[in-house]
Design a protein around this motif. Structure first.
Motif, PDB file in Angstrom:
ATOM      1  N   GLY A  57       0.805  -1.218   0.000  1.00  0.00           N
ATOM      2  CA  GLY A  57       0.000   0.000   0.000  1.00  0.00           C
ATOM      3  C   GLY A  57       0.835   1.263   0.000  1.00  0.00           C
ATOM      4  O   GLY A  57       0.437   2.252   0.605  1.00  0.00           O
ATOM      5  N   TRP A  58       1.996   1.236  -0.679  1.00  0.00           N
ATOM      6  CA  TRP A  58       2.912   2.371  -0.773  1.00  0.00           C
ATOM      7  C   TRP A  58       3.463   2.808   0.590  1.00  0.00           C
ATOM      8  O   TRP A  58       3.954   3.934   0.745  1.00  0.00           O
ATOM      9  CB  TRP A  58       2.246   3.570  -1.456  1.00  0.00           C
ATOM     10  N   LYS A  59       3.383   1.946   1.577  1.00  0.00           N
ATOM     11  CA  LYS A  59       3.911   2.301   2.889  1.00  0.00           C
ATOM     12  C   LYS A  59       5.425   2.487   2.842  1.00  0.00           C
ATOM     13  O   LYS A  59       5.969   3.457   3.379  1.00  0.00           O
ATOM     14  CB  LYS A  59       3.538   1.213   3.901  1.00  0.00           C
ATOM     15  N   THR A  60       6.125   1.545   2.201  1.00  0.00           N
ATOM     16  CA  THR A  60       7.585   1.632   2.114  1.00  0.00           C
ATOM     17  C   THR A  60       8.012   2.826   1.283  1.00  0.00           C
ATOM     18  O   THR A  60       8.957   3.543   1.629  1.00  0.00           O
ATOM     19  CB  THR A  60       8.153   0.336   1.504  1.00  0.00           C
ATOM     20  N   LYS A  61       7.322   3.088   0.174  1.00  0.00           N
ATOM     21  CA  LYS A  61       7.664   4.218  -0.673  1.00  0.00           C
ATOM     22  C   LYS A  61       7.517   5.537   0.076  1.00  0.00           C
ATOM     23  O   LYS A  61       8.397   6.416   0.010  1.00  0.00           O
ATOM     24  CB  LYS A  61       6.755   4.216  -1.907  1.00  0.00           C
ATOM     25  N   ASN A  62       6.425   5.690   0.810  1.00  0.00           N
ATOM     26  CA  ASN A  62       6.217   6.917   1.579  1.00  0.00           C
ATOM     27  C   ASN A  62       7.242   7.048   2.711  1.00  0.00           C
ATOM     28  O   ASN A  62       7.712   8.153   3.016  1.00  0.00           O
ATOM     29  CB  ASN A  62       4.800   6.946   2.145  1.00  0.00           C
ATOM     30  N   ALA A  63       7.572   5.921   3.340  1.00  0.00           N
ATOM     31  CA  ALA A  63       8.579   5.961   4.405  1.00  0.00           C
ATOM     32  C   ALA A  63       9.941   6.367   3.857  1.00  0.00           C
ATOM     33  O   ALA A  63      10.683   7.118   4.492  1.00  0.00           O
ATOM     34  CB  ALA A  63       8.661   4.601   5.095  1.00  0.00           C
ATOM     35  N   MET A  64      10.287   5.883   2.668  1.00  0.00           N
ATOM     36  CA  MET A  64      11.562   6.265   2.056  1.00  0.00           C
ATOM     37  C   MET A  64      11.568   7.747   1.698  1.00  0.00           C
ATOM     38  O   MET A  64      12.575   8.444   1.887  1.00  0.00           O
ATOM     39  CB  MET A  64      11.813   5.413   0.813  1.00  0.00           C
ATOM     40  N   SER A  65      10.441   8.239   1.156  1.00  0.00           N
ATOM     41  CA  SER A  65      10.368   9.663   0.823  1.00  0.00           C
ATOM     42  C   SER A  65      10.523  10.526   2.076  1.00  0.00           C
ATOM     43  O   SER A  65      11.224  11.552   2.069  1.00  0.00           O
ATOM     44  CB  SER A  65       9.030   9.968   0.143  1.00  0.00           C
ATOM     45  N   GLN A  66       9.897  10.101   3.165  1.00  0.00           N
ATOM     46  CA  GLN A  66      10.020  10.845   4.416  1.00  0.00           C
ATOM     47  C   GLN A  66      11.458  10.820   4.925  1.00  0.00           C
ATOM     48  O   GLN A  66      11.997  11.851   5.356  1.00  0.00           O
ATOM     49  CB  GLN A  66       9.083  10.255   5.460  1.00  0.00           C
ATOM     50  N   ALA A  67      12.097   9.647   4.861  1.00  0.00           N
ATOM     51  CA  ALA A  67      13.485   9.540   5.337  1.00  0.00           C
ATOM     52  C   ALA A  67      14.422  10.387   4.486  1.00  0.00           C
ATOM     53  O   ALA A  67      15.325  11.057   5.012  1.00  0.00           O
ATOM     54  CB  ALA A  67      13.929   8.081   5.321  1.00  0.00           C
ATOM     55  N   GLU A  68      14.233  10.389   3.158  1.00  0.00           N
ATOM     56  CA  GLU A  68      15.080  11.199   2.284  1.00  0.00           C
ATOM     57  C   GLU A  68      14.881  12.690   2.551  1.00  0.00           C
ATOM     58  O   GLU A  68      15.834  13.469   2.507  1.00  0.00           O
ATOM     59  CB  GLU A  68      14.781  10.863   0.824  1.00  0.00           C
ATOM     60  N   SER A  69      13.638  13.096   2.819  1.00  0.00           N
ATOM     61  CA  SER A  69      13.377  14.503   3.135  1.00  0.00           C
ATOM     62  C   SER A  69      14.061  14.902   4.436  1.00  0.00           C
ATOM     63  O   SER A  69      14.625  16.003   4.551  1.00  0.00           O
ATOM     64  CB  SER A  69      11.874  14.742   3.240  1.00  0.00           C
ATOM     65  N   MET A  70      14.051  14.024   5.424  1.00  0.00           N
ATOM     66  CA  MET A  70      14.707  14.323   6.690  1.00  0.00           C
ATOM     67  C   MET A  70      16.225  14.389   6.517  1.00  0.00           C
ATOM     68  O   MET A  70      16.902  15.189   7.172  1.00  0.00           O
ATOM     69  CB  MET A  70      14.320  13.279   7.737  1.00  0.00           C
ATOM     70  N   VAL A  71      16.771  13.551   5.635  1.00  0.00           N
ATOM     71  CA  VAL A  71      18.207  13.608   5.361  1.00  0.00           C
ATOM     72  C   VAL A  71      18.570  14.945   4.733  1.00  0.00           C
ATOM     73  O   VAL A  71      19.556  15.595   5.110  1.00  0.00           O
ATOM     74  CB  VAL A  71      18.625  12.440   4.445  1.00  0.00           C
ATOM     75  N   GLU A  72      17.760  15.381   3.767  1.00  0.00           N
ATOM     76  CA  GLU A  72      18.027  16.667   3.119  1.00  0.00           C
ATOM     77  C   GLU A  72      17.904  17.815   4.118  1.00  0.00           C
ATOM     78  O   GLU A  72      18.700  18.767   4.102  1.00  0.00           O
ATOM     79  CB  GLU A  72      17.054  16.862   1.956  1.00  0.00           C
ATOM     80  N   ALA A  73      16.902  17.734   4.995  1.00  0.00           N
ATOM     81  CA  ALA A  73      16.738  18.770   6.014  1.00  0.00           C
ATOM     82  C   ALA A  73      17.945  18.795   6.957  1.00  0.00           C
ATOM     83  O   ALA A  73      18.420  19.865   7.364  1.00  0.00           O
ATOM     84  CB  ALA A  73      15.455  18.530   6.800  1.00  0.00           C
TER      85      ALA A  73
END
Length: 198
Positions: free
Chosen positions: A69-85
């Motif tokens: 249900g796109w859970k992993t994809k959304n979690a990866m997007s969130q983690a990448e955004s936090m890395v950039e931040a």
């Protein structure tokens, strides 16, 4: 930053295969008591048996998620955004640290130059006081002029003490930010020493 970087592979693990292995084993003893009829005294007779063994069982389980249900994809997007931040926060911290270090260094240079000027001012006022006292001996000036020269010299000495305290404070701030005592303040002293005397 290193902690944040680890969040990306952790988030990507949602769609990776998962394997588990379990193994059981150990000695086992079984005791069986079963009816075997009636004896000549009309009493019930039982038959017993006992079994001993060493059973072993093992289980291997492998799972491959196909869709979550796109859970992993959304979690990866969130983690990448936090890395950039985190990277942007690191850059901001670096810029702030460099700015503080440069400001502290310039403050040391400024206070060094001011201290040199105060020292030169004291030397000039001491000479003026000497000349004023000599002129008083010849009756050219009054005691008021000598008192004014003394007051000017005392004010200059107070200004020198204040400049010295300001320099020590700036040097302490520099050492707190940079981690070592300030160096390279010679140009400011040279500028102060080459200043024209008042």
């Amino acid at each position: 930053m290193r902690v944040r970087d680890e969040e990306v592979p952790k988030a990507a693990a949602g769609l990776k295969p998962k394997a588990s292995l379990s193994f059981n084993g150990g000695p086992q003893r079984t005791y069986i008591k079963a009816p075997a009829g009636i004896n000549q005294f009309s009493a019930r007779v039982f038959q017993t048996d006992e079994y001993s063994g060493l059973p072993r069982t093992g289980t291997f389980n492998l799972q491959q998620p196909v869709f979550d249900g796109w859970k992993t994809k959304n979690a990866m997007s969130q983690a990448e955004s936090m890395v950039e931040a985190s990277r942007q926060a690191l850059r901001q911290t670096e810029q702030q640290t460099l700015e503080k270090g440069a400001t502290a260094y310039m403050n040391v240079l400024r206070d060094t130059a001011v201290l040199g000027l105060r020292k030169k001012n004291i030397e000039v006022l001491q000479e003026q006081l000497r000349v004023t006292k000599d002129r008083q001996l010849f009756g050219e000036v009054t005691r008021t002029d000598v008192a004014q020269a003394n007051a000017a010299l005392a004010q200059a000495q107070a200004d020198y003490a204040a400049a010295e305290g300001a320099l020590q404070n700036s040097a302490a701030i520099y050492q707190q930010i940079v981690g070592e005592e300030p160096k390279g303040s010679t140009p400011a002293i040279a500028c102060a020493s080459s200043s024209p005397e008042p």
